[in-house]
Structure formats: C-alpha cells, structure tokens
Design an enzyme around this catalytic site. Structure first.
Site, mmCIF file in Angstrom:
data_model
loop_
_atom_site.group_PDB
_atom_site.id
_atom_site.type_symbol
_atom_site.label_atom_id
_atom_site.label_comp_id
_atom_site.label_asym_id
_atom_site.label_seq_id
_atom_site.Cartn_x
_atom_site.Cartn_y
_atom_site.Cartn_z
ATOM 1 N N HIS A 1 0.822 -1.220 0.000
ATOM 2 C CA HIS A 1 0.000 0.000 0.000
ATOM 3 C C HIS A 1 0.850 1.263 0.000
ATOM 4 O O HIS A 1 0.349 2.342 -0.274
ATOM 5 C CB HIS A 1 -0.924 0.005 1.220
ATOM 6 N N ASP B 1 3.816 9.327 -0.921
ATOM 7 C CA ASP B 1 2.647 8.569 -0.483
ATOM 8 C C ASP B 1 2.344 7.483 -1.509
ATOM 9 O O ASP B 1 2.461 7.734 -2.716
ATOM 10 C CB ASP B 1 1.432 9.510 -0.377
HETATM 11 C C1 G6P Z 1 -0.728 3.114 6.317
HETATM 12 C C2 G6P Z 1 -0.280 1.683 6.095
HETATM 13 C C3 G6P Z 1 -1.202 0.697 6.787
HETATM 14 C C4 G6P Z 1 -1.377 1.089 8.239
HETATM 15 C C5 G6P Z 1 -1.877 2.538 8.340
HETATM 16 C C6 G6P Z 1 -2.040 3.010 9.777
HETATM 17 O O1 G6P Z 1 -1.889 3.366 5.631
HETATM 18 O O2 G6P Z 1 -0.230 1.410 4.710
HETATM 19 O O3 G6P Z 1 -0.668 -0.600 6.708
HETATM 20 O O4 G6P Z 1 -2.273 0.219 8.888
HETATM 21 O O5 G6P Z 1 -0.933 3.367 7.706
HETATM 22 O O6 G6P Z 1 -0.851 2.832 10.499
HETATM 23 P P1 G6P Z 1 -0.801 1.959 11.816
HETATM 24 O O7 G6P Z 1 0.653 1.805 12.121
HETATM 25 O O8 G6P Z 1 -1.524 2.768 12.838
HETATM 26 O O9 G6P Z 1 -1.483 0.649 11.537
#
Ligand code: G6P
Length: 558
Positions: A228, A436
């Site tokens: 992602h 991003d």
């Molecule tokens: C990004 C990453 C996700 C992640 C999200 C939130 O979007 O691609 O994999 O879950 O950030 O970050 P966190 O560390 O809070 O899960």
C-alpha cells in the site's frame, strides 16, 4: 498439476461470487463463533495436526476451518492491523482498511491479523468475530513482538526506507529477528485454518516474508501481496541491511501488486539484482525456480457510495456547525495521519507564505488541519508532533486576530462519514505528502464534491494519486512558493474551470473504483497461477513424444 487447475478455477469462482450466494451460505458457519474460541483445553484440542511429512496440512478443527463459509473458495485477507468495527476502536480508516473492506464486501472470506491489542498470553487460536457479514480472525501481540516487529522493523526501518527516508531508519538485528518471528507466528496461526482452495491476499510491508513461511508449511494456495505504500528505487532499497531476507522473500508470492508503475519499475530493478533471477514474459520473473509476477494496481475508493455519503453528511449537524463557525471564511482542508511522510510541516509553511504574500486573504480563509495521532512510541512521531504544534502556534500568533484563527488543528478522530461532510464543505483540499503510496484522501475529496460547485484539489506530485487525478493542481510540496501560489489559484479559480477540472476526475474514479481494483488484482492472481499449470500440462503431454524422440536419437547414434 491438478492443484493448479483447481486453484485457477477457484479464483474464477471467487470473482463471480455474489452477495446473495454468500449470505445463503449457512450464515457463514459462524453463529456459534462470535467471541473468543473456546477455553485453553479446547484450543489445544484444536491445534493443527502435522502429517507424516512433518508439515501442517489443511484439516484441523472443522469450526475453525469453516470460517467464512463451509464450502467453496474463500478469500483470506491478511494484514497487520485488522479493523474490527467495535465501539471504541477508533482508527482513521486509511487506504488499507478501505480497500480490504471493499474487497471482502461481495466475497466469501476472512480478514486475519493483529487485533491492535498487546497481551502476553499465548493462545493457540485466533479470536473470531463476525460483523456485517465479514469474518475477522485476530491475534494479540506480546509487548516484545509489538516493539520489535511493529515499532521496530516495520515502522522504524521499512516505513522510512520505502518512503525514501533512509536517514530515519533505525535498524537493529533484534528487530529484524522479531519481524521474522512474528511473520512465522502469523503463518502458524493462518496455517491452522487454511483450506486448499483458499486464495490468500497479504497486505503491506509488515508481512513481506509471510508467503515464504506459508510455502514452508506446505501451502500451495495462490498467494498474492499488495504494497500500500511506495516502493523506493533500487539504491534506497539496498540500504536495508539483509534486504534479501525481507524484500527477496516477496518472490515467494505469485503476484506482487504496487500502487503505481513507478513503484513497480523500482521493484523490477531490485528483482534483477537477485543472483540467478531472470525476467520472463511481461512482468514475470523467475527466481530460484519460482515464478512471480509484479503489476501496478492503483487502489481506489467506493466512489458512488462515497459521493452519496458526502451528500447526506453535508446535512449532518457536524457539517452545519462547521459551516456556521466559518461565517464567510473560505475553508482549506488538510487530513492526514500524523506522519513525517505527509508533508504537514511544509504545508503549514506554505500556508504561512500564502498569508505573508497575500495580506488581502488574512481573515478571509482558514486552514483546518485534521491529524489523528499514530505510532506515538516512535521518537520521529513525537518529534513531528512537536514541530507541527510549534509551527501552527507561530503562524496563529503572527497572523491571528481576536476574531480569526488562521489554522485550526484537530487531533480528534473523525469517522469516514463525518469526514465526507467536511470534505464537501471545503473549498480547497491541500493533499501534499512528501511521498505517499496512493493517498485516498485525495480521491475521497474529489468524490465528495458537489459537481455543480466543486472545490479544488491541490495535490503533491509525489502522491500515487497524482498519476490519475490530473485535474488537480499538481505541486512539488518542497517548493513553498509554488504551493502558496497554487493556493491562491485555487481560491480564485472560476466556477467553470473548477467544473472542468473536477468532472473528468470523478468520471475516472467512478470507473476505476475499489471494486475494480479488487477484481483486477484477483483476476491477475488467477492468471498467474494458471500459467504454470498450462506449462506443466504441456510438458506432461509432450513427455512420451520426447522419450520416443530421445530413444530414436540414441539408436541413430549407436
Ligand atoms: C498506512 C499503512 C497501513 C497502516 C496505516 C495506519 O496506511 O499502509 O498498513 O495500517 O498506515 O498505520 P498503523 O501503524 O496505525 O497501523
């Protein structure tokens, strides 16, 4: 050979599953499973068995195996964080959550991963929860796992490197082995309920070695991976110590998906540095006898649904309160998780510059910066928070009036619905990350606009979304003056131009929506798995002829 054929057809069937079929399936076989599975003794009875070859195979406890439906192919989604909808589980729905939910919506499946909780009790089985026709299987992490795998290698090393911030990586061998250990734990738990016809789709940088672990446990299922976040260029990727163990492990997936062509090209260059790796047809690579395919699949949103949500949310009391609080002010909006990759500092500096060089706009515009906190145990995140608040205080102090605050800064979590109403109320969205993967805020902002009177999107050239949202004002977030100038252009843009820019972007998003993303990815995963079966069928078919040919040649030589 047979296994590949079954897998290929199960993928086709999976793509075709309708919501009605899914609901008809014995209520997911989950009615008795809502909540933690069994007590300790039950858990040990259900421990996955090993066959004589020492490997775990797919025939453990039927209730666990039947998760997400007792028959037919299932889509098993795996991600680090699983967003089980629960009161109090307030996480900003980023691109991953939005995408995974949409991928599961019309399919039979299970979403497996970390609960977001830390617990030292080692349990044999995941906890199972069903909400809104999605089955969630979650595990907790121990404090050590959380530190070494999540805070450590995933977020102190992989996240900065993949966002081109080599300078911020803090590598340690302890974190590296913690990361591999948690991936093994994920594989063990997953292995216990994986069925032969399941299609496994793993998401994001936390779980790069998972396919290798599943293969080592004997699973031949189609396994895909989607990143992602961005994929940095070769020289940056190679700053990751022992990168072959982590990035190289991606070659155990059948399909590796990226957000953009640029990310894809960067990884292709990396693959070719692996000793013995060969490029096959198209974007297929052969590494140590394994075939893997890479591709760009830009993640999207549920455009039509989101547009509807925003129309309704515009009538909500929050949207009304915001409008009332503006009393004639124009609204510029920034919505980001608090993260150094989002360019919040640069954005505030650009807003500062805008007010400095355009004094006529003072008291006529306000920047609302909505920024939920994340990963607060990591020092770079506390540092960015301090820097952001100091800077905002300085701008507000310099230009603010008793009756006007230039920047409103909010850390509070807002639901997607609430945000959609705020997007619709905003004249301009400043989406200016330094790097991003995609940035779905940009897409949601476009979808949420009133087509008759749309707002203007200012978008960083370094967001994956810039490749698609060409009607935005594209800026380099490092150039403060350019962002300030774009802000002025946006605030003064005539209605006709706003419509001309907005219309094609919405049309694009209506076609390239999240459902199409999931369909395209799963179809590509299906094709990837069918190719080896055709090859081996061909080989099997030709074998007798080759044998005859060989003996004739030998006879001639004699
Ligand atoms: C990004 C990453 C996700 C992640 C999200 C939130 O979007 O691609 O994999 O879950 O950030 O970050 P966190 O560390 O809070 O899960």
């Amino acid at each position: 050979m047979l296994a590949y054929n079954l897998i290929g057809s199960s993928l086709v069937a999976l793509g075709a599953l309708s919501l009605a079929t899914m609901r008809a399936r014995a209520n997911w076989g989950l009615s008795a499973l809502d909540g933690t599975i069994g007590a300790q003794e039950a858990a040990s009875e259900r421990a996955p068995s090993r066959d004589s070859d020492g490997r775990r195979h797919q025939h453990s406890d039927p209730s666990v195996v039947e998760l997400g439906g007792s028959m037919g192919p299932r889509l098993i989604i795996v991600s680090n964080r699983v967003a089980v909808p629960e009161p109090g589980n307030k996480q900003m729905a980023g691109g991953l959550v939005v995408a995974v939910k949409a991928a599961l919506r019309n399919r039979t499946g299970v979403w497996f991963g970390w609960s977001g909780k830390i617990d030292e009790t080692e349990t044999a089985e995941p906890r199972i929860v069903e909400r809104n026709h999605i089955a969630y299987a979650v595990i907790d992490l121990s404090k050590n796992d959380f530190e070494e795998y999540y805070n450590g290698l995933a977020n102190r090393v992989l996240w900065p490197i993949l966002h081109y911030r080599v300078d911020l990586q803090e590598y340690s061998r302890v974190d590296h082995s913690g990361y591999l250990r948690v991936n093994r734990q994920f594989a063990d738990k997953l292995s216990a309920f994986l069925r032969e016809d399941d299609v496994v789709w793993v998401h994001d940088y936390h779980l790069m070695p998972l396919a290798r672990e599943l293969r080592a446990r004997g699973h031949l299922n189609p396994i895909g991976f989607f990143l992602h976040i961005p994929c940095a260029p070769l020289d940056i990727l190679r700053t990751l110590p022992h990168h072959d163990e982590i990035l190289g492990a991606l070659t155990y997936y059948d399909l590796i998906g990226f957000q953009t062509e640029n990310d894809c090209d960067n990884f292709a260059a990396y693959l070719l540095t692996i000793p013995g790796a060969k490029k096959g047809r198209g974007l297929t690579f052969e590494v140590e006898g394994r075939q893997t395919r890479i591709g760009a699949f830009p993640v999207s949103i549920e455009t039509a649904t989101y547009a509807r949500l925003a129309r309704n949310a515009a009538r909500s009391s929050l949207a009304r309160q915001i409008r009332e609080s503006l009393t004639g002010l124009r609204l510029v909006l920034g919505v980001d998780r608090l993260d150094y990759s989002k360019g919040i500092i640069q954005r505030i500096k650009a807003f500062d510059r805008f007010l400095e060089v355009n004094p006529e706009w003072r008291s006529r515009v306000t920047l609302l910066q909505i920024t939920p906190r994340s990963r607060s145990d990591i020092k770079d995140y506390t540092a960015i928070e301090n820097e952001v608040t100091t800077l905002i205080g300085r701008v507000n102090g310099r230009y603010g009036e008793a009756f006007w605050t230039p920047i409103r800064y909010v850390n509070r979590f807002h639901s997607r619905t609430a945000l959609s109403g705020i997007y619709r109320a905003a004249d301009v969205a400043l989406v200016t990350p330094l790097r991003d993967g995609m940035n779905i805020v940009a897409k949601e902002y476009v979808a949420a606009q009133d087509a008759e009177n749309p707002g203007v999107l200012i978008l960083s050239q370094f967001a994956g979304a810039a490749a698609e949202l060409t009607g935005a004002l594209i800026v380099n977030p490092h150039e403060c003056d350019a962002v300030a100038a774009a802000l002025k252009q946006a605030l003064t843009m005539p209605l006709l131009e706003r419509r001309e820019r907005h219309g094609p972007m919405v049309e694009h998003l209506l076609v390239h929506n999240i459902e199409r993303w999931a369909e395209d990815y799963l179809a590509a995963l299906g094709e990837t798995r069918q190719r080896p079966s055709l090859m081996s069928e061909l080989r099997a078919f030709l074998q007798p002829f080759e044998a005859v040919d060989r003996s004739a040649r030998n006879a001639r030589r004699a």
